[in-house]
Design an enzyme around this catalytic site. Structure first.
Site: not given
Length: 349
Positions: A60-62
């Site tokens: 999900m990070y960026s």
């Protein structure tokens, strides 16, 4: 760099890990504080140069950009078999049905997406980002076991949840002969020590290594209380920050931060080094996740390994602590609402 084992596994990791949430194209999630690929690559290379071999990210990070940036940098600068890549799944990656969670479909889908973005044949440590209360534990744990048996994942780990939930998962894994969680990534620092009540004793008893997120409390432990400078991360955390560091603990927090400064002055080191050295005194902690945005921050983290705090230091740092709000009692939807409020549209494009 002296490497240590992750929990009771044979896996050697550096006692400092790089938290790659800091790295990601700004138009894909964190427009204020994330580092672009051109900014991130020198930091990742420097971390490797000083001996760090442990890198943590999440799908999900960026919105996947963090995995892509980290994967390309490690492919260019590192021996793949010498580094340890950790990533996670559970939070939303797409709108609509089956775009989130820990169902068998989600596990099988997201592991392949992460492998593609990271540009690797295997993930060293595949972690569930949170528990998914809409999916039976048995379904999730068997799916995780299957991706290990398929060779796509070497080890599985977990992240923040109630200790009773983690104990149940470990029991089911043992009962069925499934790959067991070897690590717990939890929220632990001088301003947040509630994990000492149940989770840390459980991990110690089960031989599970802990990987600490937010070891500097969103930068609060790295600066004086009255210092007007605030990290871009903390300034934009919004509602999520209040879940982690409630204003109700302001008096205690200030006393702890003042104590960090006093101990730092006594040793002639930075506040960040003191906060990280304190974590190293906790035997169950394998490595803090350092979201380094500069060469200096990486070097300070590594320098903390040479700092030994004595018993007087520990008493000064720990005495002002008061019981905190149990943010882990927050529902899945409340947490996601807070995350969406922080970065509208994050992980949903």
């Amino acid at each position: 760099m002296q490497y240590i084992k992750l929990g009771t596994t044979g896996l050697d990791v550096s006692p400092i890990a790089i938290g790659a949430m800091t790295y990601g194209e700004p138009d894909r999630g964190h427009p204020v504080w994330s580092k672009t690929e051109s900014e991130a690559r020198p930091l990742i290379k420097h971390a490797l140069d000083v001996g760090i071999n442990f890198f943590d990210t999440a799908n999900m990070y960026s919105n996947g950009s963090s995995e892509e940036i980290l994967g390309r940098a490690l492919r260019d600068y590192a021996d793949r078999d010498g580094v340890v890549i950790a990533t996670k799944l559970r939070h939303p990656m797409r709108l609509g049905p089956n775009g989130r969670g820990l169902s068998r479909k989600a596990v099988m889908t997201e592991v392949d997406h992460s492998l593609r973005r990271l540009g690797t044949d295997y993930i060293d440590l595949y972690q569930i980002h949170r528990n998914d209360h809409s999916t039976p534990w048995e379904e999730t744990l068997e799916a995780l076991d299957d991706v290990v048996r398929a060779g796509k994942v070497r080890y599985v780990g977990a992240s923040s949840m109630h200790a009773w939930e983690f104990a149940k998962a470990l029991h089911l894994q043992r009962q069925h002969g499934w790959a067991r969680f070897v690590s717990m990534q939890d929220h632990y620092n001088l301003l947040a020590r509630e994990e000492e009540r149940e989770m840390i004793p459980l991990c110690r008893d089960e031989g599970v290594g802990t990987i600490v997120w937010s070891p500097l409390a969103r930068g609060r432990l790295a600066r004086a209380w009255d210092d007007a400078r605030a990290t871009a991360r903390s300034a934009t955390d919004g509602a999520f920050a209040d879940l982690l560091y409630s204003p109700a603990e302001e008096e205690s927090n200030r006393a702890i931060i003042d104590a960090v400064g006093m101990v730092a002055d006594r040793h002639g080191v930075t506040r960040a080094q003191v906060a990280l050295a304190w974590l190293r005194r906790q035997s169950v902690v394998t490595a803090p996740l350092v979201g380094a945005g500069s060469i200096e921050q990486i070097d300070q983290a590594v320098a903390s390994l040479d700092l030994t705090l004595d018993d007087d230091d520990l008493r000064a740092l720990e005495a002002p602590y008061t019981p905190r709000y149990d943010w882990q009692g927050v529902s899945d939807e409340e947490e996601m609402d807070a995350i969406r409020a922080r970065v509208p549209g994050m992980a949903l494009s």
